[in-house]
Scaffold this active site. Structure first.
Site, PDB file in Angstrom:
ATOM      1  N   GLY A  81      -7.061   5.116   2.074  1.00 29.70           N
ATOM      2  CA  GLY A  81      -7.661   4.088   2.547  1.00 29.70           C
ATOM      3  C   GLY A  81      -8.873   4.008   3.010  1.00 29.70           C
TER       4      GLY A  81
ATOM      5  N   ARG B  99      -2.469  -9.205   0.425  1.00 37.89           N
ATOM      6  CA  ARG B  99      -3.193  -8.226   0.961  1.00 37.89           C
ATOM      7  C   ARG B  99      -3.998  -9.018   2.456  1.00 37.89           C
ATOM      8  NH1 ARG B  99      -5.048  -3.997  -2.242  1.00 37.89           N
ATOM      9  NH2 ARG B  99      -7.199  -4.203  -1.028  1.00 37.89           N
TER      10      ARG B  99
ATOM     11  N   CYS C 218       0.409  -1.550  -0.223  1.00 35.86           N
ATOM     12  CA  CYS C 218       0.480   0.143  -0.077  1.00 35.86           C
ATOM     13  C   CYS C 218       0.468   1.099   0.213  1.00 35.86           C
ATOM     14  CB  CYS C 218      -0.808   0.308   0.988  1.00 35.86           C
ATOM     15  SG  CYS C 218      -2.524   2.010   0.941  1.00 35.86           S
TER      16      CYS C 218
ATOM     17  N   SER D 287     -11.385  -3.910  -5.123  1.00 35.63           N
ATOM     18  CA  SER D 287      -9.275  -4.221  -4.723  1.00 35.63           C
ATOM     19  C   SER D 287      -9.726  -5.377  -4.428  1.00 35.63           C
ATOM     20  CB  SER D 287      -8.766  -3.006  -3.804  1.00 35.63           C
ATOM     21  OG  SER D 287      -9.130  -1.918  -3.833  1.00 35.63           O
TER      22      SER D 287
ATOM     23  N   ASP E  32      -3.237  11.664  -6.422  1.00 34.05           N
ATOM     24  CA  ASP E  32      -3.113  10.658  -5.518  1.00 34.05           C
ATOM     25  C   ASP E  32      -1.924  10.151  -4.830  1.00 34.05           C
ATOM     26  OD1 ASP E  32      -4.497   9.167  -4.221  1.00 34.05           O
ATOM     27  OD2 ASP E  32      -5.004   7.582  -5.403  1.00 34.05           O
TER      28      ASP E  32
END
Length: 412
Positions: A74, A141, A29, A129, A296
């Site tokens: 987030g 993940r 991330c 995602s 972003d």
């Protein structure tokens, strides 16, 4: 990383209602460490006062009758449903005749019947995602206890499908899963996911004094790559093998963002993803406290444009600084790129990955360049055919008949 929606607005600012807060702890991330930029405010929660200020100003800043709100994290669902219901009330209050659309990105693990009913009733597009089959997804993940998240994500997707919510898939392509495009694609097709975004993960690690570890372009080209980063060769092979599956039988039925954007560039239209556009800088992001950044992927101190309490969105997004940021995407390309036959197709891809050097040692080459060159060389005959069909006002999907009839090479 955004839902699969075109960047078609003259002023576009993604919203971070919970900042860099998430219930998962994915290894790759790029956003969770942004919390270190806001140590004085550990909650990272957007106030309703700021929510209303943004909605009013954002709508009034638009020059088109349609307004797109993109909610990003987030993990966006860590705000209660009441927050988004309030957002809908405020959108209606300030719409002034405009059409309002909403899309939201989520990891899917917190979805419930109530959330899905809300999304369905209000026509929200939901981006989920998910990194493909369980083995691939669970490699990186995991939640904060180190447990895999695949089953929770699948529960969420099944709820979206149960309620008839429009959704699309966003998969991160990393060094672990990049060698299995066939399994990836079959997984999404079996899910009935017709809109898919594949995003290559490329990050560099460089410790900073405030505790952050990810490098920005301002850190130069000496920061080492993170282990999970996909290699240029993997990325090129992934795209070529995926394209071969898609172009034989799924054109016009399954929509893969990078293929759609490639065709858009081939015919001279605006691509549906900013990374493949000639310039950037039109898609900003606002943090939970009103800070606005250039993009972003550029939420670093050196790319902060200001704060909505001190400057308007128009002032920040149309500022000379932001205009320079956007134009630099083309202007900063090395000579090798500007002379490349595929410049029209990739436009140097996302500037965040331009830390490699050309064969002549010039800086500013995109790390994934070799992979993109392989991809464009591979798809050129099919893109040329689809371009002719499109310009003749015929369906690009006719490429599948051309392959079957032997007018184009049969993909592997």
């Amino acid at each position: 990383m955004s839902t699969y929606a075109p960047f078609a607005k003259p002023l576009y600012v993604m919203l971070k209602p919970v900042g860099a807060v998430c219930n998962l702890a994915c290894d790759y991330c790029y956003y969770l460490e942004k919390a270190k930029l806001y140590k004085e405010n550990p909650k990272h929660v957007m106030s309703e006062e700021l929510l209303e200020k943004f909605i009013e100003e954002y709508i009034n800043s638009q020059t088109m009758p349609q307004v797109l709100f993109t909610w990003h994290g987030g993990e966006t669902l860590m705000r209660p449903l009441s927050f988004y219901k309030r957002a809908m009330e405020l959108q209606k209050k300030y719409a002034n005749g405009r059409t309002i659309d909403n899309c939201i990105q989520t990891n899917g693990t917190l979805l419930t019947d109530e959330w899905c009913q809300f999304f369905k009733e209000n026509n929200w597009l939901v981006g989920v995602s998910i990194d493909g089959p369980q083995e691939f997804h669970d490699e990186y993940r995991k939640n904060k206890q180190g447990r895999p998240s695949f089953h929770k994500v699948m529960q969420g997707i099944n709820l979206l499908k149960k309620h008839g919510v429009e959704w699309n898939g966003m998969a991160v392509v990393n060094e672990y899963n990049a060698d299995y495009p066939e399994e990836f694609y079959r997984f999404f097709k079996d899910l009935g996911c017709h809109y898919i975004q594949f995003a290559p993960i490329v990050e560099r690690i460089l410790p900073h004094g405030d505790g952050r570890h990810l490098a920005s372009l301002a850190d130069g080209d000496n920061a080492p790559l993170a282990d999970f980063s996909v290699s240029p060769e993997q990325w090129g092979n992934f795209l070529c093998r995926l394209f071969d599956l898609w172009v034989k039988e799924d054109v016009g039925t399954y929509y893969i963002q990078i293929f759609d954007s490639t065709l858009a560039n081939w015919v001279g239209e605006q691509p549906g993803v900013c990374s493949m556009a000639r310039t950037c800088g039109h898609a900003g992001v606002m943090e939970f406290n009103g800070d606005v950044y250039a993009c972003d992927h550029f939420v670093f101190p050196e790319y902060k444009l200001g704060n909505i309490y001190q400057q308007t969105l128009v002032e920040m997004m149309y500022s000379e600084r932001q205009q320079r940021f956007g134009q630099a995407k083309y202007d900063s390309l090395p000579r090798q790129c500007k002379e490349c036959e595929w410049l029209f197709a990739c436009n140097g891809d996302c500037p965040k990955n331009r830390f490699a050097r050309t064969t002549n040692g010039e800086p500013g080459l995109n790390y994934l360049c070799a992979g993109y060159r392989q991809f464009f060389n591979h798809v050129a005959p099919y893109m040329d055919f689809m371009k002719k069909e499109y310009l003749a006002q015929r369906a690009p999907a006719n490429v599948m008949d051309a392959i079957r009839e032997g007018k184009l090479p049969m993909p592997q």
